[in-house]
Design a protein around this motif. Structure first.
Motif, PDB file in Angstrom:
ATOM      1  N   MET A 216       0.822  -1.221   0.000  1.00 19.19           N
ATOM      2  CA  MET A 216       0.000   0.000   0.000  1.00 19.19           C
ATOM      3  C   MET A 216       0.850   1.264   0.000  1.00 19.19           C
ATOM      4  SD  MET A 216      -3.154  -0.740   2.483  1.00 19.19           S
ATOM      5  CE  MET A 216      -4.633  -1.412   1.782  1.00 19.19           C
ATOM      6  N   ILE A 219       2.831   2.020  -3.269  1.00 22.63           N
ATOM      7  CA  ILE A 219       2.027   2.422  -4.423  1.00 22.63           C
ATOM      8  C   ILE A 219       1.560   3.872  -4.300  1.00 22.63           C
ATOM      9  CG2 ILE A 219      -0.197   2.010  -5.584  1.00 22.63           C
ATOM     10  CD1 ILE A 219       0.333  -0.981  -5.185  1.00 22.63           C
ATOM     11  N   ILE A 220       1.002   4.237  -3.147  1.00 20.70           N
ATOM     12  CA  ILE A 220       0.480   5.614  -3.061  1.00 20.70           C
ATOM     13  C   ILE A 220       1.626   6.631  -2.968  1.00 20.70           C
ATOM     14  CG2 ILE A 220      -1.778   4.932  -2.131  1.00 20.70           C
ATOM     15  CD1 ILE A 220      -0.903   6.041   0.577  1.00 20.70           C
ATOM     16  N   SER A 223       3.102   7.082  -6.512  1.00 20.42           N
ATOM     17  CA  SER A 223       2.148   7.815  -7.335  1.00 20.42           C
ATOM     18  C   SER A 223       2.187   9.304  -6.987  1.00 20.42           C
ATOM     19  CB  SER A 223       0.755   7.229  -7.120  1.00 20.42           C
ATOM     20  OG  SER A 223      -0.231   8.136  -7.464  1.00 20.42           O
ATOM     21  N   HIS A 392      -1.245   1.932 -13.814  1.00 21.16           N
ATOM     22  CA  HIS A 392      -2.434   2.214 -13.002  1.00 21.16           C
ATOM     23  C   HIS A 392      -3.360   1.002 -12.888  1.00 21.16           C
ATOM     24  CE1 HIS A 392      -2.578   3.904 -17.057  1.00 21.16           C
ATOM     25  NE2 HIS A 392      -3.820   3.492 -17.131  1.00 21.16           N
ATOM     26  N   TYR A 393      -3.399   0.163 -13.912  1.00 22.44           N
ATOM     27  CA  TYR A 393      -4.233  -1.047 -13.825  1.00 22.44           C
ATOM     28  C   TYR A 393      -3.594  -2.048 -12.858  1.00 22.44           C
ATOM     29  CZ  TYR A 393      -6.771   0.684 -17.891  1.00 22.44           C
ATOM     30  OH  TYR A 393      -7.528   1.448 -18.737  1.00 22.44           O
ATOM     31  N   SER A 396      -3.724  -0.932  -9.195  1.00 22.69           N
ATOM     32  CA  SER A 396      -5.079  -1.009  -8.637  1.00 22.69           C
ATOM     33  C   SER A 396      -5.405  -2.444  -8.223  1.00 22.69           C
ATOM     34  CB  SER A 396      -6.115  -0.543  -9.664  1.00 22.69           C
ATOM     35  OG  SER A 396      -5.802   0.753 -10.083  1.00 22.69           O
ATOM     36  N   VAL A 397      -4.993  -3.390  -9.071  1.00 22.71           N
ATOM     37  CA  VAL A 397      -5.243  -4.802  -8.746  1.00 22.71           C
ATOM     38  C   VAL A 397      -4.456  -5.196  -7.494  1.00 22.71           C
ATOM     39  CG1 VAL A 397      -5.034  -7.172  -9.599  1.00 22.71           C
ATOM     40  CG2 VAL A 397      -5.707  -5.359 -11.166  1.00 22.71           C
ATOM     41  N   LEU A 399      -3.528  -3.288  -5.029  1.00 18.95           N
ATOM     42  CA  LEU A 399      -4.158  -2.697  -3.836  1.00 18.95           C
ATOM     43  C   LEU A 399      -5.340  -3.537  -3.360  1.00 18.95           C
ATOM     44  CD1 LEU A 399      -4.101   1.159  -4.487  1.00 18.95           C
ATOM     45  CD2 LEU A 399      -2.873  -0.096  -2.739  1.00 18.95           C
ATOM     46  N   ILE A 400      -6.155  -3.965  -4.303  1.00 18.94           N
ATOM     47  CA  ILE A 400      -7.356  -4.712  -3.905  1.00 18.94           C
ATOM     48  C   ILE A 400      -6.966  -6.110  -3.389  1.00 18.94           C
ATOM     49  CG2 ILE A 400      -8.284  -5.922  -5.959  1.00 18.94           C
ATOM     50  CD1 ILE A 400     -10.247  -3.366  -3.993  1.00 18.94           C
ATOM     51  N   ILE A 401      -5.872  -6.682  -3.941  1.00 23.55           N
ATOM     52  CA  ILE A 401      -5.390  -7.981  -3.418  1.00 23.55           C
ATOM     53  C   ILE A 401      -4.890  -7.793  -1.986  1.00 23.55           C
ATOM     54  CG2 ILE A 401      -3.658  -9.817  -3.688  1.00 23.55           C
ATOM     55  CD1 ILE A 401      -3.880  -9.500  -6.686  1.00 23.55           C
TER      56      ILE A 401
ATOM     57  N   LYS B  83      -1.978  14.869  -2.930  1.00 25.97           N
ATOM     58  CA  LYS B  83      -2.273  13.642  -3.682  1.00 25.97           C
ATOM     59  C   LYS B  83      -2.166  12.409  -2.779  1.00 25.97           C
ATOM     60  CE  LYS B  83      -1.499  11.208  -7.919  1.00 25.97           C
ATOM     61  NZ  LYS B  83      -2.377  10.198  -7.394  1.00 25.97           N
ATOM     62  N   VAL B  84      -1.087  12.372  -1.970  1.00 23.37           N
ATOM     63  CA  VAL B  84      -0.903  11.190  -1.117  1.00 23.37           C
ATOM     64  C   VAL B  84      -1.993  11.147  -0.037  1.00 23.37           C
ATOM     65  CG1 VAL B  84       0.710  12.012   0.678  1.00 23.37           C
ATOM     66  CG2 VAL B  84       0.922   9.711  -0.183  1.00 23.37           C
ATOM     67  N   SER B  87      -5.056   9.832  -1.761  1.00 21.81           N
ATOM     68  CA  SER B  87      -4.936   8.379  -1.996  1.00 21.81           C
ATOM     69  C   SER B  87      -5.143   7.610  -0.696  1.00 21.81           C
ATOM     70  CB  SER B  87      -3.559   8.025  -2.553  1.00 21.81           C
ATOM     71  OG  SER B  87      -3.324   8.699  -3.729  1.00 21.81           O
ATOM     72  N   LEU B  91      -8.016   4.808   0.451  1.00 21.42           N
ATOM     73  CA  LEU B  91      -7.775   3.468   1.008  1.00 21.42           C
ATOM     74  C   LEU B  91      -8.632   3.258   2.256  1.00 21.42           C
ATOM     75  CD1 LEU B  91      -3.852   3.152   0.800  1.00 21.42           C
ATOM     76  CD2 LEU B  91      -5.525   2.111  -0.701  1.00 21.42           C
ATOM     77  N   PHE B 114      -9.280   3.651  -7.919  1.00 23.23           N
ATOM     78  CA  PHE B 114      -7.814   3.533  -7.860  1.00 23.23           C
ATOM     79  C   PHE B 114      -7.208   3.797  -9.240  1.00 23.23           C
ATOM     80  CE2 PHE B 114      -8.247   0.244  -4.206  1.00 23.23           C
ATOM     81  CZ  PHE B 114      -8.245   1.255  -3.268  1.00 23.23           C
ATOM     82  N   ILE B 115      -7.841   3.239 -10.286  1.00 26.58           N
ATOM     83  CA  ILE B 115      -7.303   3.427 -11.645  1.00 26.58           C
ATOM     84  C   ILE B 115      -7.215   4.924 -11.941  1.00 26.58           C
ATOM     85  CG2 ILE B 115      -7.803   3.128 -14.117  1.00 26.58           C
ATOM     86  CD1 ILE B 115      -9.010   0.368 -13.398  1.00 26.58           C
ATOM     87  N   LEU B 118      -4.477   6.642  -9.773  1.00 27.49           N
ATOM     88  CA  LEU B 118      -3.073   6.309 -10.047  1.00 27.49           C
ATOM     89  C   LEU B 118      -2.667   6.565 -11.495  1.00 27.49           C
ATOM     90  CD1 LEU B 118      -3.009   2.877  -8.137  1.00 27.49           C
ATOM     91  CD2 LEU B 118      -2.042   5.023  -7.334  1.00 27.49           C
ATOM     92  N   LYS B 119      -3.588   7.040 -12.326  1.00 30.90           N
ATOM     93  CA  LYS B 119      -3.282   7.113 -13.762  1.00 30.90           C
ATOM     94  C   LYS B 119      -2.263   8.194 -14.123  1.00 30.90           C
ATOM     95  CE  LYS B 119      -7.114  10.056 -15.315  1.00 30.90           C
ATOM     96  NZ  LYS B 119      -6.342  11.190 -15.756  1.00 30.90           N
ATOM     97  N   VAL B 136     -11.889  -7.746 -13.079  1.00 35.54           N
ATOM     98  CA  VAL B 136     -10.879  -8.048 -12.051  1.00 35.54           C
ATOM     99  C   VAL B 136     -11.566  -8.544 -10.778  1.00 35.54           C
ATOM    100  CG1 VAL B 136      -9.177  -7.000 -10.483  1.00 35.54           C
ATOM    101  CG2 VAL B 136      -9.060  -6.536 -12.926  1.00 35.54           C
TER     102      VAL B 136
END
Lengths: 522, 159
Positions: A216, A219-220, A223, A392-393, A396-397, A399-401, B83-84, B87, B91, B114-115, B118-119, B136
């Motif tokens: 977590m 990733i954030i 970003s 980003h894809y 995101s996956v 994070l959810i895992i 931004k953080v 984010s 969460l 999230f997409i 984070l894009k 997903v």
């Protein structure tokens, strides 16, 4: 049953169709995690740990070890193709790997990376398989005094190696101890910092910690820091394997030294592949005085050294983990956590009581190394596509895992909240420049450290003397003290040397000035 | 004038040490007649390590500040803190919503969010993101629940 017979049977278990398919899948996933900068084998294992809750111990380790080997081996891909290392273990690979790609030799650079990784892992794990039982037998003769000193030494070594400042490493280790205190104490079961919550009585979950701090937070944070967009990786010129026997012979000396240094550095706690690749690269530079291609401009020896060393560190790190129960780095700390999840305790007793599983671990690393080699050779021409996966894809996956993993620890939301709290802690630590490795190691070892220390005092009826009178314990404590003091001594020596150089330069200048003065006087 | 980051870390560490000291006194009990140092040993070890390192970092930060009062380069680029924070709040919101509505309902919306979060500068088509989010979620549900027999949050409303 002898160790050899056990090893043979473990190899056959790994080669069972179900396990082999799992190894292929996890190695492939590991290569993807290793290749993409920002992701790593550590993150891969953190995400996989919750999956193993419902699986057998054997299958769990097949999954975890395969992703580990794939992940570490895959880190050279982005280093070679785009000049950004997949992890710190491939920093030195960038120095010559990327220049080779720029010169149109990416095929050769990738082939060296694949082969060197394979050789490093293969031989180091064979040595680990032979050496670990011997060390474990010896470790059985040690008492809590030596074990305490060993754990203490491991933590100080990791803290002292922290980038920038030893106090940052120490502070991080101190925070790890604090987190490790939460829950029941290991000797008389007193509750500490539980605030009456039954969820906290079992302590902070290692899996929640890893997911919060590695998945977590990373990733954030990345970003928000706006990490630059990845450069395009070229797929051109991927014909044939790229290297031949001549290349091995020419770089034989470099490979041997890189292997030995990588194995040794991996064996030492805290000094994993992140350091070994740099040390081996430095050596390769020093023994190739007049290279055809200068180092840093695409010399293949640079990749041979870096990749052999970082993969040899894998086997090196396995030795203390298996024989002593001491993690060499973050990844082995997680593997020890995985053993704990399955009710097992890494260390000399594990090697004696569970020889089947111990040999399965060694055999699985060996099979995973071979599978990694096969996959990498076959898919080499498509490596560049891994680096084109939209971040980003993927993130995101992941994070959810992480949420699934956090929930799976105790089938309650509690560990998800712990994960979020530790993500915040890790974020603040990053801003303050505190490294996370000492925290992880101190957290994992805190229970052992405290248990051994208090048991030793109890056994000696309240006396502390045996820590200093038992030779091995004393040596380890001295090493630990040296680790703390050395940065200061080295800084002092550097300053003295610089001052002496300045003085001698000033003397030379004065002598020169005097000489010219005499000449002009004449 | 802004302080050096090491000095701020040192101050935070010292404040935390003080809080931890109070917590040791209130949250750990010492059993009587012990031959060994007891359950307060490790908390105190952690406290001493954090306090001493914080003090050293504070001194280092102040020394560096004296030598060069220029502030440190910010850890996050402009807008990064916002931004953080955004984010992180996302969460937390996901966790809260998952506790109420469960995984199956929350996950597609969370992945979609999230997409977009984070894009960065990449272009994302809403329809693509929505399809990926649903696929997903379905894939993860199949893999974890049906494949690995791992339980997922069902939520207060549906649990």
């Amino acid at each position: 049953m002898t160790n050899l017979a056990l090893y043979g049977s473990a190899l056959l278990t790994c080669l069972k169709p179900v396990n082999l398919v799992l190894i292929f899948a996890m190695v492939a996933l590991g290569i993807v995690f290793g290749a993409i900068p920002g992701l790593s084998a550590t993150l891969g294992i953190a995400l996989l740990l919750p999956v193993t809750f419902g699986l057998s111990t054997e299958t769990s380790f097949v999954l975890l070890l395969a992703i580990w080997i794939g992940g570490v081996s895959g880190s050279f891909i982005s280093a070679v193709l785009i000049g950004i290392p997949g992890s710190s273990s491939a920093i030195a690979t960038c120095f010559d790997g990327y220049p080779m790609t720029l010169k149109g030799e990416s095929n050769k650079a990738l082939a060296i990376g694949i082969t060197a990784s394979f050789l490093g892992t293969l031989f180091s794990v064979l040595i680990a398989t032979l050496v670990s039982p011997i060390i474990a037998d010896f470790a059985l003769t040690l008492g809590p005094w030596e074990y305490f000193s060993l754990c203490f030494c491991a933590i100080t070594l990791v803290a002292s190696l922290s980038k920038g400042n030893i106090w940052k490493g120490m502070m991080s280790a101190g925070l790890g101890f604090m987190l490790g205190c939460i829950g029941m104490d290991p000797i008389n079961g007193t509750q500490r910092f539980t605030f009456g919550s039954p969820n906290l009585a079992a302590g902070i979950s290692t899996v929640a910690q890893m997911l919060g701090m590695f998945a977590m937070c990373q990733i954030i944070r990345d970003s928000a820091r706006g990490e630059a967009k990845m450069p395009d990786a070229s797929t051109a010129g991927q014909k044939g394997f790229g290297i031949g026997i001549k290349d091995y012979i020419k770089n034989f000396k470099t490979i041997i030294f890189a292997f030995i240094s990588g194995l040794w550095i991996g064996f030492l706690p805290g000094m994993g592949s992140g350091i070994s690749n740099m040390v081996a690269y430095g050596y390769a530079k020093s023994i190739n005085k007049d290279p055809e291609v200068p180092f840093g401009e695409g010399n293949p020896a640079g990749i041979w050294a870096s990749e052999t060393a970082n993969n040899a560190s894998l086997g090196g790190a396995l030795i203390p983990m298996m024989a002593l129960g001491i993690p060499g780095d973050g990844i082995t700390a997680m593997l020890i956590a995985a053993l704990t999840i399955h009710g097992l305790q890494a260390g000399p007793l594990f090697m004696t009581n569970q020889p089947n599983l111990a040999m399965l671990i060694f055999a699985c690393v060996l099979v995973a190394a071979v599978v990694t080699f096969i996959i990498q050779v076959v898919t080499k021409r498509w490596f560049a596509y891994i680096l084109r996966i939209p971040y980003h894809y993927l993130y995101s996956v992941i994070l959810i895992i992480a949420y699934i993993g956090g929930y799976g620890i105790s089938n309650t939301m509690f560990n998800i909240y712990v994960m979020l709290a530790l993500c915040l802690l890790s974020l603040f630590m990053s801003i303050g420049g505190l490294p996370t490795s000492p925290l992880v190691l101190a957290f994992i070892l805190s229970g052992k450290l405290e248990g051994y220390f208090r048991r030793a005092i109890s056994m000696d009826k309240g006396h502390y003397g045996k820590f200093f009178t038992r030779p091995l314990s004393l040596i380890l404590l001295l090493v630990a003290v040296f680790c703390i003091v050395w940065p200061y001594i080295s800084e002092y020596l550097k300053k003295r040397r610089a001052a002496a150089n300045k003085l001698s330069e000033a003397d030379k200048a004065a002598a020169k000035a005097a000489k010219y003065g005499e000449v002009s006087d004449d | 004038m802004k302080m050096k980051r090491d000095a701020v870390t040192g101050i935070v560490g010292l404040v935390w040490s003080l809080i931890w000291f109070v917590l040791i006194q209130t949250q750990t009990r010492m059993p009587p007649k012990l031959l060994e140092p007891g359950p307060r040993l490790l908390p105190y070890v952690g406290l001493v390590i954090v306090a001493v390192s914080s003090l050293m970092l504070l001194l280092k930060g102040l020394k560096d500040w004296k030598r060069d009062p220029k502030p440190d380069k910010p850890y996050f680029p402009k807008g990064g803190i916002l931004k953080v924070t955004k984010s992180y709040l996302m969460l937390v919101a996901t966790a809260v919503l998952m506790a109420i509505f469960g995984f199956v309902i929350t996950a597609p919306f969370a992945i979609f969010a999230f997409i977009y979060d984070l894009k960065g500068n990449s272009k994302v088509k809403p329809l693509n993101a929505a399809i990926i989010s649903v696929l997903v979620t379905a894939g993860l549900y199949a893999m974890f629940v049906l494949g690995f027999q791992v339980k997922l949050p069902t939520g207060i409303l549906f649990g």
